[in-house]
Design a protein around this motif. Structure first.
Motif, PDB file in Angstrom:
ATOM      1  N   TRP A   1       0.914  -1.230  -0.134  1.00 25.12           N
ATOM      2  CA  TRP A   1      -0.070   0.120   0.166  1.00 25.12           C
ATOM      3  C   TRP A   1       0.778   1.393   0.099  1.00 25.12           C
ATOM      4  O   TRP A   1       1.858   1.220   0.637  1.00 25.12           O
ATOM      5  N   ILE A   2       0.325   2.222  -0.561  1.00 22.59           N
ATOM      6  CA  ILE A   2       0.929   3.453  -0.707  1.00 22.59           C
ATOM      7  C   ILE A   2      -0.184   4.641  -0.386  1.00 22.59           C
ATOM      8  O   ILE A   2      -1.247   4.678  -0.717  1.00 22.59           O
ATOM      9  N   GLY A   3       0.342   5.761   0.263  1.00 21.37           N
ATOM     10  CA  GLY A   3      -0.518   6.789   0.486  1.00 21.37           C
ATOM     11  C   GLY A   3      -0.143   8.030  -0.013  1.00 21.37           C
ATOM     12  O   GLY A   3       1.066   8.088  -0.529  1.00 21.37           O
ATOM     13  N   ALA A   4      -0.759   9.210  -0.116  1.00 22.34           N
ATOM     14  CA  ALA A   4      -0.516  10.361  -0.713  1.00 22.34           C
ATOM     15  C   ALA A   4       0.590  11.017  -0.457  1.00 22.34           C
ATOM     16  O   ALA A   4       1.491  11.872  -0.879  1.00 22.34           O
ATOM     17  N   ARG A   5       0.955  11.015   1.193  1.00 18.39           N
ATOM     18  CA  ARG A   5       1.958  11.326   1.706  1.00 18.39           C
ATOM     19  C   ARG A   5       3.475  10.548   1.385  1.00 18.39           C
ATOM     20  O   ARG A   5       4.792  11.054   1.732  1.00 18.39           O
ATOM     21  N   HIS A   6       3.108   9.715   0.562  1.00 19.92           N
ATOM     22  CA  HIS A   6       4.525   8.745   0.238  1.00 19.92           C
ATOM     23  C   HIS A   6       5.037   9.456  -0.957  1.00 19.92           C
ATOM     24  O   HIS A   6       5.062   8.561  -1.915  1.00 19.92           O
TER      25      HIS A   6
ATOM     26  N   GLN B   1      -2.971   3.381   3.396  1.00 22.23           N
ATOM     27  CA  GLN B   1      -3.610   2.254   2.606  1.00 22.23           C
ATOM     28  C   GLN B   1      -4.241   2.635   1.460  1.00 22.23           C
ATOM     29  O   GLN B   1      -5.090   1.910   0.631  1.00 22.23           O
ATOM     30  N   GLU B   2      -4.243   3.804   1.014  1.00 21.94           N
ATOM     31  CA  GLU B   2      -5.058   4.651  -0.091  1.00 21.94           C
ATOM     32  C   GLU B   2      -4.962   3.977  -1.497  1.00 21.94           C
ATOM     33  O   GLU B   2      -5.972   3.772  -2.217  1.00 21.94           O
ATOM     34  N   SER B   3      -3.641   3.542  -1.852  1.00 22.32           N
ATOM     35  CA  SER B   3      -3.437   2.981  -3.263  1.00 22.32           C
ATOM     36  C   SER B   3      -2.841   1.727  -3.274  1.00 22.32           C
ATOM     37  O   SER B   3      -1.884   1.432  -2.371  1.00 22.32           O
ATOM     38  N   ARG B   4      -2.866   1.185  -4.480  1.00 18.22           N
ATOM     39  CA  ARG B   4      -1.972  -0.078  -4.712  1.00 18.22           C
ATOM     40  C   ARG B   4      -1.356   0.319  -6.154  1.00 18.22           C
ATOM     41  O   ARG B   4      -1.521   1.201  -6.962  1.00 18.22           O
ATOM     42  N   ILE B   5      -0.223  -0.515  -6.505  1.00 19.59           N
ATOM     43  CA  ILE B   5       0.552  -0.377  -7.708  1.00 19.59           C
ATOM     44  C   ILE B   5      -0.143  -1.173  -8.785  1.00 19.59           C
ATOM     45  O   ILE B   5      -0.230  -2.343  -8.552  1.00 19.59           O
ATOM     46  N   VAL B   6      -0.341  -0.646 -10.128  1.00 18.69           N
ATOM     47  CA  VAL B   6      -0.862  -1.539 -11.051  1.00 18.69           C
ATOM     48  C   VAL B   6       0.078  -2.543 -11.635  1.00 18.69           C
ATOM     49  O   VAL B   6       1.515  -2.293 -11.867  1.00 18.69           O
ATOM     50  N   GLY B   7      -0.256  -3.754 -11.627  1.00 18.24           N
ATOM     51  CA  GLY B   7       0.522  -4.861 -11.970  1.00 18.24           C
ATOM     52  C   GLY B   7       1.378  -5.292 -10.992  1.00 18.24           C
ATOM     53  O   GLY B   7       1.976  -6.398 -11.260  1.00 18.24           O
ATOM     54  N   GLY B   8       0.941  -4.934  -9.615  1.00 19.08           N
ATOM     55  CA  GLY B   8       1.650  -5.573  -8.302  1.00 19.08           C
ATOM     56  C   GLY B   8       2.700  -4.724  -7.816  1.00 19.08           C
ATOM     57  O   GLY B   8       3.610  -4.121  -8.467  1.00 19.08           O
ATOM     58  N   ALA B   9       2.996  -5.106  -6.523  1.00 14.59           N
ATOM     59  CA  ALA B   9       3.797  -4.298  -5.731  1.00 14.59           C
ATOM     60  C   ALA B   9       5.472  -4.569  -6.065  1.00 14.59           C
ATOM     61  O   ALA B   9       6.080  -3.707  -5.915  1.00 14.59           O
TER      62      ALA B   9
END
Length: 461
Positions: A66-71, A211-219
Motif C-alpha cells: 500500500w501507498i498513501g498520498a504522503r509517500h 493504505q489508499e493506493s496500490r500499484i498497477v501490476g503488483g507491488a
C-alpha cells in the motif's frame, strides 16, 4: 568434480539485496555516474514485496503493497518508471463484527459503543501527544526515552484503555501494522513511528491514509522494472558470504561472484545481515543489534473468487472482527474487478483476545484455509463458501528473509541508538528499517536508499 571458479568483477559500489530499497539505491547511484553491482541471495527481486499468481495474468500482493498520498518518494519513483497506482476499493459499507453481532457502517469509525469511542479518542490523544515529544532523528534522546523504551505498547494499552473494545481495536491496528504482538514492541518505537509516519489516523486509514493506493501490476513491478534497467549489473542466486574492508576498498564475496569496490550498500534487515561475515568485525553495538533484531511473524491469506460479489451487496470488502482468523479483511481485487480477492493477515499468536491462534491453525495450512472460509461466510454470506483458490504467503518460511515488517523490542532503541543507520567505514545501510521517515513502508525503503546514496556521494567529495 572440481569446484567451479567464482567470477570476479569490479564496481564503484556493491549493493547487497535486490528488494525495492537495494534496487532504488543502485539506480540512484548509476544516475550519479557510479558503476554498480547488485548481489541478491534469492532467485527473484522484490524482497518483501512478492506478487502471487492468481491466473489469467493477474496477481495479488503477498507482501508490502500500500501507498498513501504522503509517500512522495515512492510515488516519484513510480512516475520515473512509468508505473501508476489505483485506489484501494472503498466504495460501499464496511463490516464490524464483535461478540457475534454483525453491523455495517460507512466512514472510517466503526460503530463502537459511545464509551469505547471516547476511550479510543483519549488513548489516541495521549499517544499523539507523547509522540510529539520524540525527536524524529534521534528518538533515544527524548526526555522520557528510557521510561518509554522500558515498556511495551501492549502494556501501555492495558494500562490506559479502559474498555475492552477500544483496546481490541488498537491491538488489531498495531498488530497488523507491525506483524507482531504489541506486548513485544517498545512503546518508544511506536511513538517514533507515529511521529514520523503521519500520525495514528493516517497510519490506520485507507481512504486518505497510508493504505489508499496500490500499484498497477503488483507491488513487485517497481523492482522488476529497476532490475530490467540494471541488466547484467544484477546477479541473482548469489548470497553474500563476506564483506572484507581494507585501506584501499572493499571485497564483497558471494557464491557466484566476488566484487571489489569502493563502497557497499547493505539493503537488508539487521537480522538478515547477521548471515554475513565482516572483516574487520562490525562494531559491537552494530553486531549486537543484529543479534537482538526481530522481524514480525505475520503472513497473508487470500481467498480468490470469480467476481467481487460483496460489491453487489453494497459492501467494500473490508471488515474488523474478533473472529478466529479473519480479524481484518480488505478487498484486494485487481483494478478492473475481473476477479474478487479478499485478504486477511495471520500468525501473530498471543496478541490478545480475538487475536490468539490455536495450534492447529498455526501448524496446518488446510485448517487455516477451512477456518478462513468459515469466517468469510460469516461476514459475507454463503457466496463466500466456494473460493476458486486460497493462497498464502508465509514470511517465516522465506529462505533469505527472517520475517516481514521489523519491530523493536523494549531497550533496543535506547540501547543501540543509531546503530541501524550509522555507516561502518565503507559500509552503508539501507532497507526500510534504515529509513528516516515512514519506516516499514515502501516509502521508507525508497527514503533509506536515497539516504545511503547521499552518504556515499558526500564521502566521495
Amino acid at each position: 568434480m572440481a569446484d567451479v571458479p567464482v567470477e570476479t568483477a569490479e564496481a564503484d559500489v556493491v549493493v547487497v539485496g535486490a528488494g525495492l530499497s537495494g534496487l532504488t539505491a543502485a539506480s540512484r547511484l548509476y544516475q550519479r555516474g557510479l558503476s554498480v553491482r547488485v548481489l541478491e541471495a534469492d532467485n527473484r527481486v522484490g524482497g518483501r514485496t512478492c506478487d502471487l499468481d492468481v491466473g489469467d495474468g493477474l496477481v495479488t500482493e503477498g507482501g508490502g503493497q500500500w501507498i498513501g498520498a504522503r509517500h512522495e518518494r515512492v510515488l516519484g519513483l513510480l512516475g520515473e518508471l512509468g508505473l501508476s497506482t489505483f485506489g484501494t476499493h472503498t466504495a460501499g459499507d464496511s463490516i464490524y463484527l464483535r461478540r457475534g453481532t454483525r453491523r455495517t457502517f460507512s466512514g472510517a469509525i466503526p460503530p463502537m459503543t459511545l464509551l469505547a469511542k471516547l476511550d479510543f479518542a483519549q488513548a489516541q490523544h495521549r499517544l499523539e501527544r507523547m509522540a510529539g515529544q520524540v525527536p524524529a532523528a534521534a528518538p533515544w534522546t527524548a526526555t522520557h526515552a528510557v521510561e518509554w523504551d522500558s515498556i511495551t505498547l501492549g502494556y501501555w494499552l492495558d494500562e490506559h484503555c479502559h474498555t475492552d473494545e477500544s483496546k481490541h481495536l488498537f491491538t488489531l491496528g498495531f498488530t497488523l501494522m507491525y506483524c507482531e504482538d504489541p506486548h513485544r514492541i517498545s512503546l518508544l518505537k511506536v511513538l517514533h513511528q507515529i511521529a514520523t509516519s503521519g500520525g495514528i489516523e493516517y497510519m490506520f486509514s485507507t481512504e486518505g491514509g497510508a493504505q489508499e493506493s496500490r500499484i498497477v501490476g503488483g507491488a513487485t513491478r517497481p523492482s522488476t522494472v529497476l532490475a530490467e534497467r540494471l541488466g547484467e549489473r544484477l546477479v541473482l542466486g548469489s548470497p553474500v558470504t563476506a564483506i572484507e574492508q581494507g585501506s584501499d576498498g572493499v571485497l564483497v564475496r558471494s557464491t557466484r561472484i566476488d566484487v571489489r569496490c569502493r563502497r557497499v550498500v547493505v539493503a537488508m534487515t539487521p537480522a538478515d545481515v547477521d548471515r554475513i561475515t565482516f572483516a574487520p568485525a562490525l562494531p559491537v553495538r552494530r553486531a549486537a543489534l543484529q543479534r537482538v533484531w526481530h522481524n514480525g511473524t505475520e503472513s497473508k491469506l487470500f481467498a480468490v473468487y470469480r467476481r467481487p460479489f460483496w460489491r453487489e451487496q453494497g459492501l467494500d470488502g473490508s471488515a474488523m472482527t474478533d473472529l478466529p482468523v479473519a480479524h481484518y479483511v480488505m478487498d484486494n481485487s485487481p483494478p478492473d474487478g475481473s476477479v474478487g480477492i479478499l485478504v486477511t493477515f495471520i500468525g501473530t499468536a498471543g496478541a490478545g483476545p480475538g487475536l490468539t491462534w490455536s495450534d492447529d491453525l498455526l501448524d496446518e495450512p488446510a485448517a487455516r484455509e477451512k477456518a478462513l472460509v468459515a469466517d468469510l461466510v460469516t461476514l459475507f454470506g454463503p457466496e463466500a463458501a466456494h473460493p476458486l483458490q486460497v493462497l498464502e504467503q508465509s514470511w517465516v518460511d522465506e529462505p533469505w528473509i527472517a520475517g516481514c515488517v521489523s519491530t523493536r523490542a523494549p531497550g533496543v532503541l535506547t540501547g543501540y541508538t543509531d546503530a541501524a543507520t550509522r555507516p561502518v567505514d565503507r559500509v552503508h545501510w539501507a532497507g526500510t528499517e534504515a529509513a528516516p521517515q515512514f519506516e516499514g513502508y515502501l516509502e521508507g525503503a525508497v527514503r533509506a536508499a536515497e539516504r545511503a546514496v547521499d552518504e556515499i556521494v558526500a564521502a566521495a567529495r
